[in-house]
Design a protein around this motif. Structure first.
Motif, PDB file in Angstrom:
ATOM      1  N   GLN A   1       0.836  -1.186   0.000  1.00 53.88           N
ATOM      2  CA  GLN A   1       0.000   0.000   0.000  1.00 53.88           C
ATOM      3  C   GLN A   1       0.882   1.251   0.000  1.00 53.88           C
ATOM      4  OE1 GLN A   1      -3.051   0.212  -0.452  1.00 53.88           O
ATOM      5  NE2 GLN A   1      -3.911   2.049   0.510  1.00 53.88           N
ATOM      6  N   VAL A   2       0.493   2.228  -0.823  1.00 51.53           N
ATOM      7  CA  VAL A   2       1.225   3.477  -0.901  1.00 51.53           C
ATOM      8  C   VAL A   2       0.715   4.441   0.158  1.00 51.53           C
ATOM      9  CG1 VAL A   2       1.687   5.481  -2.368  1.00 51.53           C
ATOM     10  CG2 VAL A   2       1.654   3.196  -3.361  1.00 51.53           C
ATOM     11  N   GLN A   3       1.616   5.144   0.776  1.00 51.67           N
ATOM     12  CA  GLN A   3       1.251   6.212   1.711  1.00 51.67           C
ATOM     13  C   GLN A   3       1.669   7.543   1.106  1.00 51.67           C
ATOM     14  OE1 GLN A   3       3.342   3.536   3.237  1.00 51.67           O
ATOM     15  NE2 GLN A   3       1.388   2.482   3.368  1.00 51.67           N
ATOM     16  N   LEU A   4       0.784   8.532   1.201  1.00 49.41           N
ATOM     17  CA  LEU A   4       1.016   9.838   0.609  1.00 49.41           C
ATOM     18  C   LEU A   4       0.989  10.915   1.691  1.00 49.41           C
ATOM     19  CD1 LEU A   4      -1.422   9.482  -2.433  1.00 49.41           C
ATOM     20  CD2 LEU A   4       1.021   8.969  -2.371  1.00 49.41           C
ATOM     21  N   VAL A   5       1.987  11.790   1.662  1.00 48.51           N
ATOM     22  CA  VAL A   5       2.055  12.886   2.622  1.00 48.51           C
ATOM     23  C   VAL A   5       2.320  14.185   1.882  1.00 48.51           C
ATOM     24  CG1 VAL A   5       3.212  13.826   4.642  1.00 48.51           C
ATOM     25  CG2 VAL A   5       2.897  11.354   4.433  1.00 48.51           C
ATOM     26  N   GLU A   6       1.388  15.130   2.004  1.00 51.45           N
ATOM     27  CA  GLU A   6       1.529  16.421   1.338  1.00 51.45           C
ATOM     28  C   GLU A   6       2.175  17.444   2.259  1.00 51.45           C
ATOM     29  OE1 GLU A   6      -2.728  14.928   0.252  1.00 51.45           O
ATOM     30  OE2 GLU A   6      -1.414  14.996   2.003  1.00 51.45           O
ATOM     31  N   SER A   7       2.753  18.462   1.653  1.00 50.91           N
ATOM     32  CA  SER A   7       3.302  19.594   2.401  1.00 50.91           C
ATOM     33  C   SER A   7       3.360  20.799   1.476  1.00 50.91           C
ATOM     34  CB  SER A   7       4.702  19.281   2.938  1.00 50.91           C
ATOM     35  OG  SER A   7       5.598  19.036   1.875  1.00 50.91           O
ATOM     36  N   GLY A   8       3.583  21.969   2.067  1.00 50.63           N
ATOM     37  CA  GLY A   8       3.769  23.171   1.270  1.00 50.63           C
ATOM     38  C   GLY A   8       2.618  24.155   1.280  1.00 50.63           C
ATOM     39  N   GLY A   9       1.510  23.783   1.898  1.00 54.22           N
ATOM     40  CA  GLY A   9       0.390  24.703   1.959  1.00 54.22           C
ATOM     41  C   GLY A   9       0.691  25.891   2.851  1.00 54.22           C
ATOM     42  N   GLY A  10      -0.165  26.902   2.767  1.00 47.86           N
ATOM     43  CA  GLY A  10       0.025  28.076   3.595  1.00 47.86           C
ATOM     44  C   GLY A  10      -0.874  29.209   3.180  1.00 47.86           C
ATOM     45  N   LEU A  11      -0.624  30.364   3.779  1.00 53.91           N
ATOM     46  CA  LEU A  11      -1.395  31.573   3.488  1.00 53.91           C
ATOM     47  C   LEU A  11      -0.568  32.485   2.588  1.00 53.91           C
ATOM     48  CD1 LEU A  11      -3.723  33.564   3.995  1.00 53.91           C
ATOM     49  CD2 LEU A  11      -2.512  34.313   6.059  1.00 53.91           C
ATOM     50  N   VAL A  12      -1.140  32.823   1.440  1.00 49.56           N
ATOM     51  CA  VAL A  12      -0.471  33.711   0.492  1.00 49.56           C
ATOM     52  C   VAL A  12      -1.459  34.762   0.009  1.00 49.56           C
ATOM     53  CG1 VAL A  12       1.172  31.955  -0.278  1.00 49.56           C
ATOM     54  CG2 VAL A  12      -1.017  32.232  -1.469  1.00 49.56           C
ATOM     55  N   GLN A  13      -0.936  35.753  -0.688  1.00 50.36           N
ATOM     56  CA  GLN A  13      -1.785  36.794  -1.260  1.00 50.36           C
ATOM     57  C   GLN A  13      -2.077  36.493  -2.728  1.00 50.36           C
ATOM     58  OE1 GLN A  13       0.275  40.510  -0.505  1.00 50.36           O
ATOM     59  NE2 GLN A  13      -0.785  40.748   1.461  1.00 50.36           N
ATOM     60  N   ALA A  14      -3.134  37.046  -3.212  1.00 51.86           N
ATOM     61  CA  ALA A  14      -3.490  36.881  -4.621  1.00 51.86           C
ATOM     62  C   ALA A  14      -2.327  37.335  -5.500  1.00 51.86           C
ATOM     63  CB  ALA A  14      -4.747  37.688  -4.939  1.00 51.86           C
ATOM     64  N   GLY A  15      -2.029  36.520  -6.514  1.00 53.87           N
ATOM     65  CA  GLY A  15      -0.916  36.819  -7.398  1.00 53.87           C
ATOM     66  C   GLY A  15       0.381  36.122  -7.020  1.00 53.87           C
ATOM     67  N   ASP A  16       0.439  35.617  -5.798  1.00 56.13           N
ATOM     68  CA  ASP A  16       1.643  34.933  -5.335  1.00 56.13           C
ATOM     69  C   ASP A  16       1.737  33.530  -5.921  1.00 56.13           C
ATOM     70  OD1 ASP A  16       1.840  36.267  -1.917  1.00 56.13           O
ATOM     71  OD2 ASP A  16       2.371  37.104  -3.881  1.00 56.13           O
ATOM     72  N   SER A  17       2.876  32.895  -5.645  1.00 60.86           N
ATOM     73  CA  SER A  17       3.110  31.513  -6.077  1.00 60.86           C
ATOM     74  C   SER A  17       3.336  30.635  -4.860  1.00 60.86           C
ATOM     75  CB  SER A  17       4.329  31.437  -6.988  1.00 60.86           C
ATOM     76  OG  SER A  17       4.118  32.175  -8.180  1.00 60.86           O
ATOM     77  N   LEU A  18       3.086  29.351  -5.056  1.00 58.38           N
ATOM     78  CA  LEU A  18       3.265  28.369  -3.985  1.00 58.38           C
ATOM     79  C   LEU A  18       3.536  27.022  -4.641  1.00 58.38           C
ATOM     80  CD1 LEU A  18       3.006  28.600  -0.851  1.00 58.38           C
ATOM     81  CD2 LEU A  18       0.682  27.694  -1.087  1.00 58.38           C
ATOM     82  N   ARG A  19       4.367  26.221  -4.005  1.00 55.14           N
ATOM     83  CA  ARG A  19       4.621  24.878  -4.536  1.00 55.14           C
ATOM     84  C   ARG A  19       4.251  23.840  -3.493  1.00 55.14           C
ATOM     85  NH1 ARG A  19       9.898  21.660  -6.962  1.00 55.14           N
ATOM     86  NH2 ARG A  19      10.483  21.401  -4.780  1.00 55.14           N
ATOM     87  N   LEU A  20       3.379  22.945  -3.885  1.00 56.61           N
ATOM     88  CA  LEU A  20       2.999  21.833  -3.033  1.00 56.61           C
ATOM     89  C   LEU A  20       3.862  20.614  -3.366  1.00 56.61           C
ATOM     90  CD1 LEU A  20      -0.906  22.051  -3.142  1.00 56.61           C
ATOM     91  CD2 LEU A  20       0.708  23.236  -1.631  1.00 56.61           C
ATOM     92  N   SER A  21       4.136  19.832  -2.344  1.00 62.36           N
ATOM     93  CA  SER A  21       4.899  18.599  -2.523  1.00 62.36           C
ATOM     94  C   SER A  21       4.131  17.431  -1.926  1.00 62.36           C
ATOM     95  CB  SER A  21       6.265  18.710  -1.843  1.00 62.36           C
ATOM     96  OG  SER A  21       7.026  19.759  -2.384  1.00 62.36           O
ATOM     97  N   CYS A  22       4.387  16.264  -2.475  1.00 67.20           N
ATOM     98  CA  CYS A  22       3.788  15.035  -1.958  1.00 67.20           C
ATOM     99  C   CYS A  22       4.841  13.948  -2.035  1.00 67.20           C
ATOM    100  CB  CYS A  22       2.559  14.655  -2.762  1.00 67.20           C
ATOM    101  SG  CYS A  22       1.839  13.054  -2.341  1.00 67.20           S
TER     102      CYS A  22
END
Length: 123
Positions: free
Chosen positions: A1-22
């Protein structure tokens, strides 16, 4: 069985960038497509992006095409999935989930889900 763990979320302003990882661990000897989904408050979970096992094919929801980019790195014992999000909008606010499909292509519904990471975009 595969286990998945996400990270990288947060609070940003409109127009900003963000990268999520799993990070996918466990049954990494198998080959499987992966994807990102999201669920906004009071709404149903929706598809965001998907990528085949090889990374040679991707698919995006119309609402994010041109702003988000999905990518993956199939390392020896660990699989890494990413979602680069640019030009974020308040309507992108949601819990983002990493998911793994049963096959090398993103057919049907994913079988394994992560716990989610919250992205909040302020106006």
């Amino acid at each position: 069985q595969v286990q998945l763990v996400e990270s990288g979320g947060g609070l940003v302003q409109a127009g900003d960038s963000l990268r999520l990882s799993c990070v996918a661990s466990g049954r990494t000897s198998s080959s499987y497509a992966m994807g990102w989904f999201r669920q906004a408050p009071g709404k149903e979970r929706e598809f965001v992006a998907a990528i085949t096992w090889s990374g040679g094919s991707t698919n995006y929801a119309d609402s994010v095409r041109g702003r988000f980019t999905i990518s993956r790195n199939n390392a020896k014992n660990t699989v890494y999935l990413y979602l680069q999000m640019n030009s974020l909008k308040p309507e992108d606010t949601a819990v983002y989930y990493c998911a793994a499909y049963d096959s090398t292509w993103y057919y049907g519904s994913p079988r394994v889900w992560g716990q989610g990471t919250l992205v909040t975009v302020s106006s």
